[in-house]
Scaffold this motif. Structure first.
Motif, PDB file in Angstrom:
ATOM      1  N   GLU A 126       0.829  -1.208   0.000  1.00 46.02           N
ATOM      2  CA  GLU A 126       0.000   0.000   0.000  1.00 46.02           C
ATOM      3  C   GLU A 126       0.862   1.256   0.000  1.00 46.02           C
ATOM      4  N   ALA A 127       1.978   1.213   0.736  1.00 45.64           N
ATOM      5  CA  ALA A 127       2.875   2.368   0.770  1.00 45.64           C
ATOM      6  C   ALA A 127       3.475   2.641  -0.603  1.00 45.64           C
ATOM      7  N   MET A 128       3.889   1.577  -1.280  1.00 42.93           N
ATOM      8  CA  MET A 128       4.467   1.754  -2.616  1.00 42.93           C
ATOM      9  C   MET A 128       3.406   2.154  -3.631  1.00 42.93           C
ATOM     10  N   GLU A 129       2.192   1.627  -3.504  1.00 47.75           N
ATOM     11  CA  GLU A 129       1.097   2.026  -4.390  1.00 47.75           C
ATOM     12  C   GLU A 129       0.832   3.524  -4.229  1.00 47.75           C
ATOM     13  N   SER A 289      19.114  11.592  -0.708  1.00 45.67           N
ATOM     14  CA  SER A 289      17.781  11.449  -0.121  1.00 45.67           C
ATOM     15  C   SER A 289      16.775  11.296  -1.245  1.00 45.67           C
ATOM     16  N   PRO A 290      15.712  10.535  -1.010  1.00 46.41           N
ATOM     17  CA  PRO A 290      14.693  10.347  -2.034  1.00 46.41           C
ATOM     18  C   PRO A 290      13.706  11.505  -2.066  1.00 46.41           C
ATOM     19  N   ASP A 291      12.925  11.561  -3.129  1.00 46.79           N
ATOM     20  CA  ASP A 291      11.791  12.483  -3.171  1.00 46.79           C
ATOM     21  C   ASP A 291      10.589  11.879  -2.448  1.00 46.79           C
ATOM     22  N   ILE A 292      10.453  10.562  -2.571  1.00 48.74           N
ATOM     23  CA  ILE A 292       9.407   9.812  -1.881  1.00 48.74           C
ATOM     24  C   ILE A 292      10.044   8.542  -1.340  1.00 48.74           C
ATOM     25  N   GLN A 293       9.692   8.184  -0.117  1.00 48.86           N
ATOM     26  CA  GLN A 293      10.265   7.008   0.539  1.00 48.86           C
ATOM     27  C   GLN A 293       9.149   6.140   1.090  1.00 48.86           C
ATOM     28  N   ALA A 294       9.249   4.837   0.867  1.00 49.19           N
ATOM     29  CA  ALA A 294       8.311   3.883   1.457  1.00 49.19           C
ATOM     30  C   ALA A 294       8.986   3.181   2.622  1.00 49.19           C
ATOM     31  N   ILE A 295       8.276   3.070   3.735  1.00 45.85           N
ATOM     32  CA  ILE A 295       8.772   2.354   4.909  1.00 45.85           C
ATOM     33  C   ILE A 295       7.729   1.334   5.324  1.00 45.85           C
ATOM     34  N   GLY A 296       8.156   0.340   6.112  1.00 44.38           N
ATOM     35  CA  GLY A 296       7.163  -0.672   6.464  1.00 44.38           C
ATOM     36  C   GLY A 296       7.543  -1.533   7.638  1.00 44.38           C
ATOM     37  N   LYS A 297       8.090  -2.658   7.379  1.00 43.80           N
ATOM     38  CA  LYS A 297       8.138  -3.775   8.302  1.00 43.80           C
ATOM     39  C   LYS A 297       8.600  -3.425   9.713  1.00 43.80           C
TER      40      LYS A 297
END
Length: 474
Positions: A126-129, A289-297
């Protein structure tokens, strides 16, 4: 250990309930396989999973690199129960809540202002979507808009999630295969940064990075540089390559290509982020650094389903000057209990300096794995960073020839580890060579492990690998 009372690393006594599974070999749950029901975990404590068959398994991967504090942390459980009593659910479209605001501030502050907003969802997919959708919206709200930007470039054999959108972005042949006709054809793929297999004989790191940068630039030009929304990459590649860090200078070169063509950089840290590789954000070690970053586990450590997206100021400013909103929403987005759990997990990690321990114990783990396994005739490569290590297996060590997928080497080692007498869980995967061939296992234990735990892991993993190959006839 007895079956009824097991003592954890924190000296907490756990009572094991009677199994409720009976003798049934089938299950109403749609498991990974329909033909065999897995053993049930009926209790968990510290580093251990206690099964319905009486075994206690050392959880050396925290599931899929999730349980960064181990199992049964009392502070996290109490934080969740307190939040349930105060407010178990509210709809994020209408309301905010304290644990979500505190967690977002903690994360934004942790980047020293590089990222300025956070969104919380329930899974890495969902974060990557959300990251894909936000990058598209960014270009639609630029002044003037760039509606022609509809493409994404990712890497082979990457994995970014299970939704149709994220599976399209991923480049893992096996995981895409069944759904290929449904996938978005506007996602294309370039080579990963994978020194073990990607570097040519006699090629140094600088030349390798230059070649990969040229490949990415060529792909931008092939598809139309003004049609690409973003380049997507895992900062340290997890379940598609097996804990592969980029070589020095790689991400700086990739970001330069993105900036040259006006595209965004999305860094997927669902598996490698939130301390797993020895810094809170894996990109801190890359100098970009990214423009958008996904985090999760490791955001919530497995105590509640939670993942997130961090958004850089450049992207937020464009939306702020435009519609002032992100066109996206899900029922359980920003769930209060999940946010409360994640904030407590992150607070404990910070207070106890567990990321520093992750770095130190990770160095020890890598040193022991290399010393014990590097000479094995079927161990091709041991690699990793922090408490995120992969072991790749090969049929021929000199040529790096992989095993035929039908041999099921990685899963065979995983199953060997689960047998009584070995009692360890490692994460098995394949496809590191071309998305089909290439067997490896991942080791990703809790951040709060001690040296004795590292030694236990290595002893058990070494024995499982050696005994598997001794009996497999490969």
């Amino acid at each position: 250990m007895s079956l009824q009372e097991l003592t954890s690393n924190s000296s907490t006594t756990v009572t094991i309930p009677a199994s409720t599974n009976g003798d049934s070999k089938t299950s109403a749950v749609l498991h990974r396989t329909l033909r065999e029901k897995p053993n049930s975990v009926i209790a968990s404590d510290g580093n251990y999973l206690h099964l319905d068959n009486g075994q206690s398994i050392f959880d050396a991967t925290g599931g899929a690199a999730v349980s960064c504090l181990g199992h049964g942390n009392e502070r996290v459980k109490q934080a969740m129960m307190t939040q349930v009593d105060q407010n178990a659910y509210c709809y994020s479209l209408f309301f905010s809540h304290p644990p979500g605001e505190k967690l977002a501030k903690f994360l934004v502050d942790s980047t020293n202002g590089v990222m300025s907003k956070a969104l919380f969802v329930s899974s890495g997919s969902e974060a990557m979507e959300a990251a894909l959708k936000l990058s598209r919206q960014y270009f639609m709200e630029l002044s003037p808009p760039q509606p022609q930007r509809i493409r994404f470039i990712a890497r082979k054999p990457s994995y970014h999630g299970t939704t149709i959108g994220t599976l399209s972005a991923g480049g893992h042949v096996t995981r895409r295969a069944v759904y290929e006709p449904l996938l978005n054809q506007n996602c294309t793929h370039v080579s990963p940064c994978y020194g073990y297999r990607g570097m040519k004989e006699g090629e140094d790191t600088e030349a390798y990075v230059a070649r990969l940068a040229q490949e990415l630039d060529d792909e931008f030009r092939r598809v139309g540089p003004d049609t690409v929304c973003a380049f997507i990459a895992e900062t340290v590649v997890g379940a598609s390559l097996g804990c592969v860090p980029a070589v020095p200078g790689y991400f700086k070169a990739m970001k330069a290509v993105c900036e040259r063509h006006g595209a965004l950089l999305i860094m997927d840290e669902v598996m490698s982020g939130m301390g797993r590789t020895g810094t809170l954000h894996a990109w801190e070690q890359e100098g970009v650094s990214p423009d958008i970053q996904a985090i999760g586990k490791c955001l919530g450590g497995g105590y509640a389903p939670i993942a997130g997206m961090l958004v850089g100021k450049k992207v937020v400013d464009v939306l702020d000057k435009g519609t002032g909103a992100f066109s996206h929403g899900q029922t359980y987005q920003g769930h209060p209990v999940a946010c409360a759990a994640a904030f407590e997990v992150q607070s404990i990690i910070k207070e106890q300096k567990w990321i520093q321990n992750c770095h130190e114990m990770g160095q020890y783990l890598g040193k022991l794995l290399t010393a014990r396994l590097d000479a094995h005739p079927h161990v091709g490569n041991v690699r990793g960073r922090g408490l995120f290590w992969g072991i790749e297996f090969v049929k021929n060590k000199e040529t790096k020839e992989p095993f035929d997928p039908s041999a099921g080497v990685a899963w065979g080692i995983h199953k060997k580890g689960l047998q009584p007498g070995y009692d360890i869980s490692v994460l098995a995967a394949n496809g590191s060579v071309d998305g089909i061939r290439g067997d490896f296992i991942l080791i990703a234990p809790a951040y709060n492990i001690a040296k004795t735990d590292v030694e236990t892991i290595v002893d058990k993993v070494q024995r499982a690998i050696e005994d598997y190959f001794a009996s497999a006839g490969l």
